[in-house]
Scaffold this active site. Structure first.
Site, PDB file in Angstrom:
ATOM      1  N   GLY A 141     -13.050  64.589  45.274  1.00 36.48           N
ATOM      2  CA  GLY A 141     -11.889  63.744  44.994  1.00 36.48           C
ATOM      3  C   GLY A 141     -11.792  63.427  43.512  1.00 36.48           C
ATOM      4  N   ALA A 142     -12.959  63.298  42.879  1.00 33.32           N
ATOM      5  CA  ALA A 142     -12.951  62.961  41.454  1.00 33.32           C
ATOM      6  C   ALA A 142     -12.314  64.082  40.638  1.00 33.32           C
ATOM      7  CB  ALA A 142     -14.367  62.694  40.968  1.00 33.32           C
TER       8      ALA A 142
ATOM      9  N   GLY B 255      -7.579  27.373  31.265  1.00 35.81           N
ATOM     10  CA  GLY B 255      -6.567  27.015  32.255  1.00 35.81           C
ATOM     11  C   GLY B 255      -5.523  28.114  32.338  1.00 35.81           C
ATOM     12  N   GLY B 256      -4.337  27.713  32.738  1.00 37.45           N
ATOM     13  CA  GLY B 256      -3.251  28.692  32.891  1.00 37.45           C
ATOM     14  C   GLY B 256      -2.909  29.401  31.592  1.00 37.45           C
TER      15      GLY B 256
HETATM   16  C1  HXC Z   1      -3.285  17.250  23.497  1.00 39.27           C
HETATM   17  C2  HXC Z   1      -5.274  17.889  22.597  1.00 39.27           C
HETATM   18  C3  HXC Z   1      -5.469  18.806  23.640  1.00 39.27           C
HETATM   19  C4  HXC Z   1      -4.463  18.904  24.647  1.00 39.27           C
HETATM   20  C5  HXC Z   1      -7.144  18.947  22.326  1.00 39.27           C
HETATM   21  N1  HXC Z   1      -6.339  17.990  21.819  1.00 39.27           N
HETATM   22  N2  HXC Z   1      -6.640  19.440  23.448  1.00 39.27           N
HETATM   23  N3  HXC Z   1      -4.178  17.124  22.528  1.00 39.27           N
HETATM   24  N4  HXC Z   1      -3.390  18.103  24.526  1.00 39.27           N
HETATM   25  N5  HXC Z   1      -4.569  19.748  25.644  1.00 39.27           N
HETATM   26  C6  HXC Z   1      -6.540  17.245  20.593  1.00 39.27           C
HETATM   27  C7  HXC Z   1      -7.681  16.247  20.685  1.00 39.27           C
HETATM   28  O1  HXC Z   1      -7.223  15.027  21.205  1.00 39.27           O
HETATM   29  C8  HXC Z   1      -8.101  16.125  19.226  1.00 39.27           C
HETATM   30  O2  HXC Z   1      -7.189  15.297  18.569  1.00 39.27           O
HETATM   31  C9  HXC Z   1      -7.866  17.513  18.685  1.00 39.27           C
HETATM   32  O3  HXC Z   1      -6.958  18.139  19.582  1.00 39.27           O
HETATM   33  C10 HXC Z   1      -9.115  18.327  18.623  1.00 39.27           C
HETATM   34  O4  HXC Z   1      -9.769  18.253  19.873  1.00 39.27           O
HETATM   35  P1  HXC Z   1     -11.327  17.956  20.014  1.00 39.27           P
HETATM   36  O5  HXC Z   1     -11.556  17.623  21.453  1.00 39.27           O
HETATM   37  O6  HXC Z   1     -11.746  16.956  18.988  1.00 39.27           O
HETATM   38  O7  HXC Z   1     -11.955  19.369  19.626  1.00 39.27           O
HETATM   39  P2  HXC Z   1     -13.233  20.083  20.210  1.00 39.27           P
HETATM   40  O8  HXC Z   1     -14.368  19.109  20.292  1.00 39.27           O
HETATM   41  O9  HXC Z   1     -13.420  21.319  19.401  1.00 39.27           O
HETATM   42  O10 HXC Z   1     -12.861  20.485  21.712  1.00 39.27           O
HETATM   43  C11 HXC Z   1     -11.817  21.422  21.944  1.00 39.27           C
HETATM   44  C12 HXC Z   1     -11.463  21.415  23.449  1.00 39.27           C
HETATM   45  C13 HXC Z   1     -11.141  20.002  23.915  1.00 39.27           C
HETATM   46  C14 HXC Z   1     -12.648  21.975  24.231  1.00 39.27           C
HETATM   47  C15 HXC Z   1     -10.290  22.367  23.622  1.00 39.27           C
HETATM   48  O11 HXC Z   1     -10.212  19.392  22.998  1.00 39.27           O
HETATM   49  C16 HXC Z   1     -10.566  19.941  25.268  1.00 39.27           C
HETATM   50  O12 HXC Z   1     -11.295  20.010  26.273  1.00 39.27           O
HETATM   51  N6  HXC Z   1      -9.253  19.720  25.338  1.00 39.27           N
HETATM   52  C17 HXC Z   1      -8.548  19.606  26.576  1.00 39.27           C
HETATM   53  C18 HXC Z   1      -8.454  20.926  27.244  1.00 39.27           C
HETATM   54  C19 HXC Z   1      -7.615  20.828  28.466  1.00 39.27           C
HETATM   55  O13 HXC Z   1      -8.042  20.259  29.493  1.00 39.27           O
HETATM   56  N7  HXC Z   1      -6.349  21.286  28.366  1.00 39.27           N
HETATM   57  C20 HXC Z   1      -5.418  21.253  29.398  1.00 39.27           C
HETATM   58  C21 HXC Z   1      -5.761  22.436  30.275  1.00 39.27           C
HETATM   59  S1  HXC Z   1      -4.619  22.625  31.549  1.00 39.27           S
HETATM   60  P3  HXC Z   1      -7.627  14.403  17.312  1.00 39.27           P
HETATM   61  O14 HXC Z   1      -6.383  13.651  16.954  1.00 39.27           O
HETATM   62  O15 HXC Z   1      -8.744  13.528  17.791  1.00 39.27           O
HETATM   63  O16 HXC Z   1      -8.065  15.357  16.248  1.00 39.27           O
HETATM   64  C22 HXC Z   1      -3.612  23.723  30.909  1.00 39.27           C
HETATM   65  C23 HXC Z   1      -2.590  24.121  31.880  1.00 39.27           C
HETATM   66  C24 HXC Z   1      -1.816  25.264  31.369  1.00 39.27           C
HETATM   67  O17 HXC Z   1      -3.672  24.125  29.827  1.00 39.27           O
HETATM   68  C25 HXC Z   1      -1.006  25.739  32.532  1.00 39.27           C
HETATM   69  C26 HXC Z   1      -0.203  26.917  32.174  1.00 39.27           C
HETATM   70  C27 HXC Z   1       0.424  27.502  33.378  1.00 39.27           C
END
Ligand code: HXC
Length: 526
Positions: free
Chosen positions: A413-414, A178-179
């Site tokens: 040019g290069a 993401g971002g």
């Molecule tokens: C809160 C999160 C989290 C998040 C993971 N966790 N991502 N908690 N916010 N964004 C937590 C899970 O609930 C879990 O908690 C622990 O972290 C580990 O995650 P798992 O899913 O069990 O790990 P894994 O299977 O290795 O998968 C990792 C992952 C997945 C692929 C990153 O967690 C995932 O898809 N997370 C969400 C990613 C996402 O959509 N993020 C937001 C993107 S938008 P527990 O307590 O169960 O251990 C963004 C915008 C930014 O980032 C903009 C900036 C401008």
């Protein structure tokens, strides 16, 4: 652990502090640490232990916790809140660091998490020291919503302000999606660990939903993709340890900030070491290739070359090396790959590297053997004009010492783009095998004698005329002496002496001062 109470005596307070520290060091707990290890990943602290000089780490904000009371987070508070921040040293020089801790809520970024990073970035700017960020995060902490988005933007703004002031290096050792990708993308260098890291703006699921494309995480944003296809990352490390060693190595070539010069070190490789191999390296046939890296290894100190973007845009080679202990950036066309042609990717790669060197006062040594720009609709539609202009702009704008050695072809040019004299090249050497001309002899004869050639009906006669004209053109133009007669080449040098001549040039230019006119900023063709 006994919770802190004001009524404790001083000894208990100290014991409590030690226990608090131990708790913080466990991040998300033993189970999650085991799960991190099971994925082949180190913990955030283990990474810092390897990156920094032993015992040098000073941690900040170990007791910071998040302020979110939604979705059950009120019961999930971890001291440090998922990112370890502070400063330490690398080879005795101060660096600021942050290391995202995936064991705490997936390393997701909260308001306080962002504030911790901003704090060390602000201090790094005041002190004038590099910032190294280790990324391993699930992105914005979903429970915190816009607070998290604002946190990212606070970091981005600091990345932008620090750009060109202090070196910023990013390691990506896990998810970065993401971002969140934009903070590393705003820094100078990105290192990704093979198979355990990925970066993308939108992941495979959204990609499938929006475009119908079925693609794996690795194929969409793994280290191989970003170091060979997109060029987003500069290094693919076999494992995290190698990635951390690359960071340490990289800093050997960089100053602490833009007001300092890169560190000069002792050198045991003789400055006047000549190498007869260089007198033989250029093949007799212009269509034959050779490996420019053999030339690089021959001239630099102890064959130690830190190549950046090794797998991307391979017709040009860029990286750091030293000459008699003096760090330089090397830009060199690679005849071994697409004859060393400049295409859109090679131009962008080299332009960014030239600007990186110039921003941090690293002299640039350019080794030229370039047949020209890549022709064709794919290149024109891909914007070779704009991308080629980037490299031209970068060289022309750079005020660091610029030494150019033309080994063989330098056409059209290069020729101008590759740090020619008129782009404020300080010292421009050529080997006797150099061919500095508008184009190669064959192409030139096709154009200027094409009509005459087509009118000769007898095949043998036509070939003889063609060959005679080609010889005439080669003798007249395909050599370094026309350019040397005009002073565009400062000297034609014996290849075996290249190391010594470059070192003497660098020593001479050490006090060089050059300025660009005052302006808000340039408008480089992005
Ligand atoms: C809160 C999160 C989290 C998040 C993971 N966790 N991502 N908690 N916010 N964004 C937590 C899970 O609930 C879990 O908690 C622990 O972290 C580990 O995650 P798992 O899913 O069990 O790990 P894994 O299977 O290795 O998968 C990792 C992952 C997945 C692929 C990153 O967690 C995932 O898809 N997370 C969400 C990613 C996402 O959509 N993020 C937001 C993107 S938008 P527990 O307590 O169960 O251990 C963004 C915008 C930014 O980032 C903009 C900036 C401008």
């Amino acid at each position: 652990m006994i919770p802190f109470q004001n009524s404790m005596n001083n000894q208990d307070k100290i014991k409590n502090l030690i226990e608090l520290r131990e708790e913080a060091k466990l991040g998300g707990g033993k189970k999650r640490i085991e799960s991190q290890h099971a994925k082949g990943k180190m913990t955030a602290r283990e990474r810092l232990d390897i990156l920094l000089d032993e015992g040098s780490f000073e941690e900040y904000d170990m007791f910071v916790t998040h302020r979110c009371n939604d979705f059950g987070l009120e019961d999930q508070k971890y001291p440090g809140d998922g990112v370890i921040t502070g400063h330490g040293t690398i080879d005795g020089r101060v660096v600021y660091v942050y290391s995202q801790d995936f064991t705490v809520l997936g390393g997701s970024l909260s308001e306080t998490f962002a504030k911790k990073i901003c704090k060390i970035m602000d201090q790094a700017m005041k002190v004038g020291a590099p910032v190294i960020g280790i990324n391993d995060s699930g992105g914005a902490r979903i429970q915190e919503g816009v607070m998290s988005l604002a946190g990212y933007a606070e970091i981005f703004q600091r990345n932008i302000m620090a750009s060109g002031v202090i070196p910023q290096i990013s390691a990506v050792f896990g998810p970065c999606a993401g971002g969140a990708v934009y903070s590393p993308a705003l820094t100078d260098v990105i290192i990704m660990s093979d198979k355990t890291s990925y970066m993308f703006v939108t992941g495979p699921k959204v990609t499938k939903a929006v475009t119908g494309e079925n693609i794996s995480t690795e194929d969409l944003g793994g280290a191989t993709v970003h170091t060979s296809k997109s060029g987003v990352a500069h290094f693919k490390a076999e494992d995290e340890e190698e990635g951390l060693m690359i960071i340490r190595k990289l800093l050997e070539f960089l100053p602490q900030n833009n007001l300092e010069d890169p560190p000069v070190t002792e050198c045991s490789d003789p400055a006047d070491r000549a190498d007869d191999f260089l007198n033989e390296v250029i093949p007799e046939q212009p269509s034959q290739s050779y490996d420019i890296k053999d030339v690089i290894y021959s001239v630099i100190d102890q064959k130690e070359f830190l190549e950046m973007h090794r797998h991307y845009a391979r017709s040009i080679v860029v990286g750091f090396a030293k000459f008699n202990g003096m760090p330089v950036g090397i830009v060199a066309n690679q005849p071994n790959y697409l004859a060393g042609v400049l295409d859109t990717e090679a131009s962008r790669k080299a332009a960014r590297f030239v600007r990186f060197c110039d921003a941090f006062n690293v002299p640039i040594v350019t080794l030229v053997d370039v047949p020209g720009f890549m022709p064709g609709s794919a290149q024109e539609y891909g914007g070779i004009i704009t991308h080629g202009a980037k490299l031209l702009f970068a060289y022309g704008e750079a005020t660091v010492p610029k030494i150019t050695v033309t080994l063989r072809k330098s056409y059209g040019g290069a020729h101008d783009v590759m740090s020619c004299k008129q782009l404020r090249g300080d010292i421009n050497y050529a080997w006797p095998s150099a061919e500095i001309a508008v184009m190669g002899a064959r192409g030139a004869i096709e154009i200027i004698e094409g009509k005459k050639i087509s009118m000769i009906e007898d095949e043998e006669e036509r070939a003889a005329f063609y060959n005679a004209k080609e010889r005439e053109y080669t003798e007249k133009f395909a050599n370094p002496y026309v350019a040397a007669r005009h002073g565009f080449i400062d000297d034609v040098i014996e290849p075996r002496n290249t190391r010594f001549r470059v070192i003497r040039a660098l020593q001479t230019l050490i006090t060089k001062k050059d300025m660009n006119p005052p302006k808000k900023h340039s408008n480089i063709p992005l």
